[in-house]
Scaffold this motif. Structure first.
Motif, short mmCIF file in Angstrom:
data_model
loop_
_atom_site.label_atom_id
_atom_site.label_comp_id
_atom_site.label_asym_id
_atom_site.label_seq_id
_atom_site.Cartn_x
_atom_site.Cartn_y
_atom_site.Cartn_z
N ILE A 161 1.04 -1.31 -0.03
CA ILE A 161 -0.11 -0.05 -0.11
C ILE A 161 0.73 1.18 -0.10
CG2 ILE A 161 -1.64 1.37 1.49
CD1 ILE A 161 -2.78 -1.45 2.35
N GLY A 162 2.11 1.45 0.67
CA GLY A 162 2.84 2.43 0.82
C GLY A 162 3.56 2.67 -0.56
N VAL A 163 3.87 1.59 -1.54
CA VAL A 163 4.32 1.85 -2.60
C VAL A 163 3.33 2.54 -3.47
CG1 VAL A 163 5.28 0.66 -4.86
CG2 VAL A 163 5.99 0.07 -2.55
N VAL A 164 2.10 1.95 -3.43
CA VAL A 164 1.02 2.47 -4.26
C VAL A 164 0.80 3.90 -4.14
CG1 VAL A 164 -1.36 2.14 -4.93
CG2 VAL A 164 -0.02 0.20 -4.68
N LEU A 165 0.61 4.33 -2.78
CA LEU A 165 0.49 5.52 -2.27
C LEU A 165 1.50 6.55 -2.78
CD1 LEU A 165 -1.34 5.22 1.23
CD2 LEU A 165 -2.36 5.76 -0.94
N ALA A 166 2.82 6.23 -2.60
CA ALA A 166 3.91 7.00 -3.03
C ALA A 166 3.89 7.36 -4.62
CB ALA A 166 5.14 6.10 -2.87
N PHE A 167 3.60 5.99 -5.37
CA PHE A 167 3.39 6.52 -6.71
C PHE A 167 1.99 7.59 -7.03
CE2 PHE A 167 6.31 3.00 -7.15
CZ PHE A 167 6.89 3.25 -8.34
N GLY A 168 1.11 7.16 -6.41
CA GLY A 168 -0.07 8.03 -6.55
C GLY A 168 0.19 9.56 -6.17
N ARG A 169 1.06 9.82 -5.13
CA ARG A 169 1.41 11.14 -4.62
C ARG A 169 2.19 11.87 -5.65
NH1 ARG A 169 3.73 12.69 1.36
NH2 ARG A 169 3.52 14.72 1.06
N GLN A 170 2.93 11.06 -6.55
CA GLN A 170 3.81 11.71 -7.59
C GLN A 170 3.18 11.70 -8.97
OE1 GLN A 170 6.79 12.84 -6.94
NE2 GLN A 170 6.57 12.46 -4.69
N SER A 171 1.87 11.13 -8.90
CA SER A 171 1.01 11.24 -10.14
C SER A 171 0.52 12.57 -10.51
CB SER A 171 -0.44 10.25 -10.02
OG SER A 171 -0.95 10.44 -11.05
N GLU A 172 0.54 12.87 -11.86
CA GLU A 172 -0.07 14.22 -12.04
C GLU A 172 -1.87 14.29 -12.55
OE1 GLU A 172 1.96 15.48 -15.61
OE2 GLU A 172 4.22 15.51 -14.78
N LEU A 173 -2.15 12.92 -12.23
CA LEU A 173 -3.55 12.98 -12.44
C LEU A 173 -4.46 13.22 -10.99
CD1 LEU A 173 -3.80 9.53 -14.59
CD2 LEU A 173 -3.86 11.89 -15.31
N PRO A 174 -5.34 14.10 -10.84
CA PRO A 174 -5.84 14.23 -9.85
C PRO A 174 -6.60 13.21 -9.03
CG PRO A 174 -6.21 16.15 -11.40
CD PRO A 174 -5.49 15.10 -12.12
N PHE A 175 -7.08 12.34 -9.81
CA PHE A 175 -7.83 11.35 -9.55
C PHE A 175 -7.13 10.41 -8.60
CE2 PHE A 175 -9.20 6.60 -9.82
CZ PHE A 175 -10.46 6.81 -9.44
N PHE A 176 -5.56 10.20 -8.69
CA PHE A 176 -4.61 9.25 -8.16
C PHE A 176 -4.10 10.39 -7.23
CE2 PHE A 176 -5.00 6.96 -12.04
CZ PHE A 176 -5.41 5.76 -11.59
N LYS A 177 -3.66 11.45 -7.38
CA LYS A 177 -2.87 12.21 -6.58
C LYS A 177 -3.41 12.77 -5.44
CE LYS A 177 -0.19 16.59 -6.53
NZ LYS A 177 1.10 16.11 -6.34
N TYR A 178 -4.73 13.34 -5.53
CA TYR A 178 -5.38 14.01 -4.11
C TYR A 178 -5.81 13.04 -3.11
CZ TYR A 178 -5.26 18.21 -7.04
OH TYR A 178 -5.02 19.25 -7.65
N PRO A 179 -6.39 11.64 -3.56
CA PRO A 179 -6.58 10.69 -2.49
C PRO A 179 -5.47 10.27 -1.71
CG PRO A 179 -7.84 10.33 -4.44
CD PRO A 179 -7.07 11.22 -4.89
N SER A 180 -4.26 9.89 -2.52
CA SER A 180 -2.95 9.73 -2.24
C SER A 180 -2.56 10.66 -1.04
CB SER A 180 -2.18 9.28 -3.32
OG SER A 180 -2.58 8.32 -4.10
N VAL A 181 -2.36 11.88 -1.32
CA VAL A 181 -2.07 12.87 -0.41
C VAL A 181 -2.71 12.95 0.51
CG1 VAL A 181 -1.53 15.27 -0.36
CG2 VAL A 181 -0.82 14.19 -2.29
N ALA A 182 -3.99 12.92 0.54
CA ALA A 182 -5.05 12.99 1.67
C ALA A 182 -4.82 11.87 2.70
CB ALA A 182 -6.55 13.02 1.29
N LEU A 183 -4.80 10.77 1.96
CA LEU A 183 -4.40 9.30 3.02
C LEU A 183 -3.25 9.60 3.75
CD1 LEU A 183 -5.56 7.17 3.96
CD2 LEU A 183 -4.63 5.76 2.08
N ILE A 184 -2.01 10.04 2.89
CA ILE A 184 -0.66 10.18 3.56
C ILE A 184 -0.56 10.96 4.68
CG2 ILE A 184 1.59 10.69 3.19
CD1 ILE A 184 1.19 9.50 0.38
N GLU A 185 -1.36 12.26 4.50
CA GLU A 185 -1.31 13.28 5.48
C GLU A 185 -2.15 13.01 6.73
OE1 GLU A 185 1.05 15.59 5.40
OE2 GLU A 185 1.76 15.27 3.36
#
Length: 338
Positions: free
Chosen positions: A312-336
């Motif tokens: 899950i950590g790897v998926v969230l790390a890649f999601g945080r670096q993504s330029e697509l809002p669909f992946f980026k914002y949920p990943s950042v919100a969950l990590i923070e």
């Protein structure tokens, strides 16, 4: 000087004095006063425990532990009051005092359970039950169930081999691994061999533990030798393979403990087990997850958390670096949030 060391330790825990009467050369005097008061209080605590619990070895050990914890907590509390440390460093003083009293509560509570209340003779007599749970213990000690311990031994052998090989890639001196690992294996062997309150044949587990130990020595030696004669990038590649192998061993453990029905039926066909027989009562049958128990199931759950958490950590790390809002914002919100 020893006085300076005492003051340094004290100030690192509860902060510096802010009292007008505890300055310079008087500072250590108030420290000694706090020590004296805490020593008297701790001695009363020691005497009360020995009078209530007796003078057995366990009671004396418990009394000494409580004495030390009480001395620390009372000493820090009294000294901080005498020196008014909370005026200058309120957060540091409060944190130090609370930590000291938490240590006291843990030592007095858990120590009383471990040394006074607990019946360790019962735990020792049921050590197999503690390690592998009820069903596996029953299969080891009763004739009406097949011995399913081979499933655990296969996992243990692979785990020992991977851990030893992984340590061999660190480049540390061999004795740093061999000495503690040998002691650890010796303790396990003693637990398996000790004839006190034993209800199984100890020869088999002792020989298998010795085999696992020898296998660990071999894998450690091979890994250590490989990394010592090759460049760093090859050692890193071996580490990555071992990390992947550890994940595969986890899934192998789950698989071997309770294989799918198709695998059980295939095993029954290979060993000519009649379809009228209950496969679960043969070696081809697995052990249902609901019947796992002991320390083994705790290790499985802990390993599952590590494996899933890493994924899950790897998926969230890649999601945080993504330029697509669909992946980026949920990943950042969950990590923070976490």
């Amino acid at each position: 000087m020893i006085q300076d060391k005492i003051l340094d330790i004290e100030q690192s825990v509860i902060g510096k004095s802010s009292s007008p009467w505890a300055k310079d050369h008087n500072d250590i005097a108030f420290t000694y006063v706090g020590m004296g008061i805490s020593l008297i209080y701790s001695l009363f605590s020691f005497i009360n425990i020995t009078s209530d619990e007796g003078t057995s070895i366990k009671a004396i050990i418990f009394a000494v532990l409580v004495f030390l914890a009480t001395f620390l907590a009372v000493y820090l509390t009294v000294t901080s009051i005498l020196k008014l440390s909370f005026r200058k460093n309120p957060a540091t003083t409060l944190l130090g005092i609370i930590s000291a009293w938490i240590i006291y509560l843990v030592v007095s509570g858990f120590g009383h359970f471990a040394l006074i209340d607990a019946e360790w003779e019962v735990v020792w007599a049921n050590r197999v039950l503690v390690i592998v749970g009820q069903l596996m213990t029953e299969s080891l000690t009763q004739s009406y169930l097949p011995n399913q311990s081979w499933r655990l031994w296969s996992v243990l052998y692979l785990t020992f081999a991977i851990i030893s090989a992984a340590y061999g890639t660190t480049g540390d001196k061999p004795y740093k691994f061999l000495i503690p690992f040998t002691i650890f294996c010796g303790i396990l062997t003693y637990i398996a061999w000790n004839p006190t309150a034993i209800n199984y044949n100890s020869d088999e587990p002792v020989m298998k533990l010795l085999g696992a130990t020898i296998l660990s020595y071999i894998t450690f030696g091979l890994s250590y030798y490989y990394c010592s004669i090759n460049e760093e990038y090859k050692a890193n590649k071996l580490r990555s393979y071992l990390a992947l192998s550890s994940v595969l061993v986890f899934f192998f453990a789950v698989f071997i403990m309770n294989p799918p029905e198709a695998v059980q039926e295939l095993c029954a066909d290979i060993f000519s087990i009649s379809s009228d027989d209950n496969i679960q009562l043969t070696r081809c049958g697995g052990v249902e997850a609901s019947q796992w128990g002991g320390i083994f199931v705790n290790l499985i759950v802990a390993t599952a958390g590590c494996v899933l958490g890493f994924g899950i950590g790897v998926v969230l790390a890649f999601g945080r670096q993504s330029e697509l809002p669909f992946f980026k914002y949920p990943s950042v919100a969950l990590i923070e949030t976490v």
